[in-house]
Design a protein around this motif. Sequence first.
Motif, PDB file in Angstrom:
ATOM      1  N   LEU A  33       0.841  -1.181   0.100  1.00 26.27           N
ATOM      2  CA  LEU A  33       0.158  -0.067  -0.050  1.00 26.27           C
ATOM      3  C   LEU A  33       1.070   1.420   0.176  1.00 26.27           C
ATOM      4  O   LEU A  33       1.540   1.481   0.682  1.00 26.27           O
ATOM      5  CB  LEU A  33      -0.829  -0.210   1.369  1.00 26.27           C
ATOM      6  N   THR A  34       0.909   2.040  -1.138  1.00 26.90           N
ATOM      7  CA  THR A  34       1.810   2.924  -1.447  1.00 26.90           C
ATOM      8  C   THR A  34       1.485   4.585  -0.683  1.00 26.90           C
ATOM      9  O   THR A  34       0.210   4.610  -0.294  1.00 26.90           O
ATOM     10  CB  THR A  34       1.985   3.480  -2.667  1.00 26.90           C
ATOM     11  N   LYS A  35       2.157   5.013  -0.063  1.00 31.29           N
ATOM     12  CA  LYS A  35       2.039   6.470   0.741  1.00 31.29           C
ATOM     13  C   LYS A  35       1.422   7.357  -0.307  1.00 31.29           C
ATOM     14  O   LYS A  35       0.205   8.090   0.229  1.00 31.29           O
ATOM     15  CB  LYS A  35       3.362   7.021   1.011  1.00 31.29           C
ATOM     16  N   THR A  36       1.525   7.328  -1.492  1.00 29.63           N
ATOM     17  CA  THR A  36       0.906   8.151  -2.357  1.00 29.63           C
ATOM     18  C   THR A  36       0.208   7.525  -3.591  1.00 29.63           C
ATOM     19  O   THR A  36       0.454   6.255  -3.768  1.00 29.63           O
ATOM     20  CB  THR A  36       1.470   9.427  -3.212  1.00 29.63           C
ATOM     21  N   HIS A  37      -0.843   7.861  -4.248  1.00 29.40           N
ATOM     22  CA  HIS A  37      -1.205   7.210  -5.636  1.00 29.40           C
ATOM     23  C   HIS A  37      -1.724   8.319  -6.482  1.00 29.40           C
ATOM     24  O   HIS A  37      -1.872   9.428  -6.153  1.00 29.40           O
ATOM     25  CB  HIS A  37      -2.569   6.388  -4.960  1.00 29.40           C
ATOM     26  N   ARG A  38      -1.944   7.866  -7.566  1.00 32.86           N
ATOM     27  CA  ARG A  38      -2.469   8.756  -8.807  1.00 32.86           C
ATOM     28  C   ARG A  38      -3.914   8.548  -9.106  1.00 32.86           C
ATOM     29  O   ARG A  38      -4.195   7.362  -8.965  1.00 32.86           O
ATOM     30  CB  ARG A  38      -1.494   8.516 -10.109  1.00 32.86           C
ATOM     31  N   TYR A  39      -4.533   9.632  -9.532  1.00 33.33           N
ATOM     32  CA  TYR A  39      -6.070   9.341  -9.953  1.00 33.33           C
ATOM     33  C   TYR A  39      -6.403  10.446 -11.087  1.00 33.33           C
ATOM     34  O   TYR A  39      -5.593  11.533 -11.085  1.00 33.33           O
ATOM     35  CB  TYR A  39      -6.948   9.426  -8.693  1.00 33.33           C
ATOM     36  N   ARG A  40      -7.441  10.061 -11.560  1.00 36.51           N
ATOM     37  CA  ARG A  40      -8.063  11.101 -12.640  1.00 36.51           C
ATOM     38  C   ARG A  40      -9.514  11.338 -12.026  1.00 36.51           C
ATOM     39  O   ARG A  40     -10.268  10.277 -12.147  1.00 36.51           O
ATOM     40  CB  ARG A  40      -7.879  10.915 -13.732  1.00 36.51           C
ATOM     41  N   LEU A  41      -9.972  12.413 -11.759  1.00 34.68           N
ATOM     42  CA  LEU A  41     -11.508  12.783 -11.197  1.00 34.68           C
ATOM     43  C   LEU A  41     -12.172  12.621 -12.535  1.00 34.68           C
ATOM     44  O   LEU A  41     -11.667  12.985 -13.867  1.00 34.68           O
ATOM     45  CB  LEU A  41     -11.625  14.164 -10.925  1.00 34.68           C
ATOM     46  N   SER A  42     -13.323  12.431 -12.604  1.00 33.44           N
ATOM     47  CA  SER A  42     -14.380  11.968 -13.510  1.00 33.44           C
ATOM     48  C   SER A  42     -14.612  13.398 -14.299  1.00 33.44           C
ATOM     49  O   SER A  42     -14.900  13.371 -15.432  1.00 33.44           O
ATOM     50  CB  SER A  42     -15.790  11.536 -13.047  1.00 33.44           C
ATOM     51  N   ASP A  43     -14.267  14.632 -13.754  1.00 33.95           N
ATOM     52  CA  ASP A  43     -14.668  15.784 -14.433  1.00 33.95           C
ATOM     53  C   ASP A  43     -13.517  16.486 -14.863  1.00 33.95           C
ATOM     54  O   ASP A  43     -13.390  17.430 -15.251  1.00 33.95           O
ATOM     55  CB  ASP A  43     -15.366  16.816 -13.547  1.00 33.95           C
ATOM     56  N   SER A  44     -12.275  15.625 -15.102  1.00 35.98           N
ATOM     57  CA  SER A  44     -10.880  16.148 -15.561  1.00 35.98           C
ATOM     58  C   SER A  44     -10.190  15.035 -16.260  1.00 35.98           C
ATOM     59  O   SER A  44     -10.281  14.019 -16.082  1.00 35.98           O
ATOM     60  CB  SER A  44     -10.445  16.745 -14.322  1.00 35.98           C
TER      61      SER A  44
END
Length: 123
Positions: A33-44
């Motif tokens: 389980l990493t300290k940070t993660h990447r994501y993309r919000l649905s409106d962007s």
Amino acid sequence: MAETKSLAALEEAPARGSWYQLLSDFGEGVGMLTKTHRYRLSDSDDVQESDRMLLVLAIVEPASYGVGYSPEYTVVAMWLEQTAPGRFSQHHISFPMTQFTEIVGPGEEPPEYADWQAQQAGE
């Protein structure tokens, strides 16, 4: 920016329904389980990096059925993982209380939580 202190260093106990920031990578290999993660919000279309936040769902009595034997209280928490843009799955993890307080610090609701709630509501 100041370094976030662990709950143990702050002498605080976790509370059900509160968010906590994972202070370092936890585990190894595929299950890390990493300290940070990447994501993309649905409106962007922008990919963002965020601190990993854990939501405390329950604090379980020692030796309770369903979480395995532990001689101390167990913290059951949830974290989110993006499976596709705007789509998230929830995962559950449990820690002995002393371990949890050493690896997390105070946190806040992550921005992807609103997308996950909308997903759960069928929006």
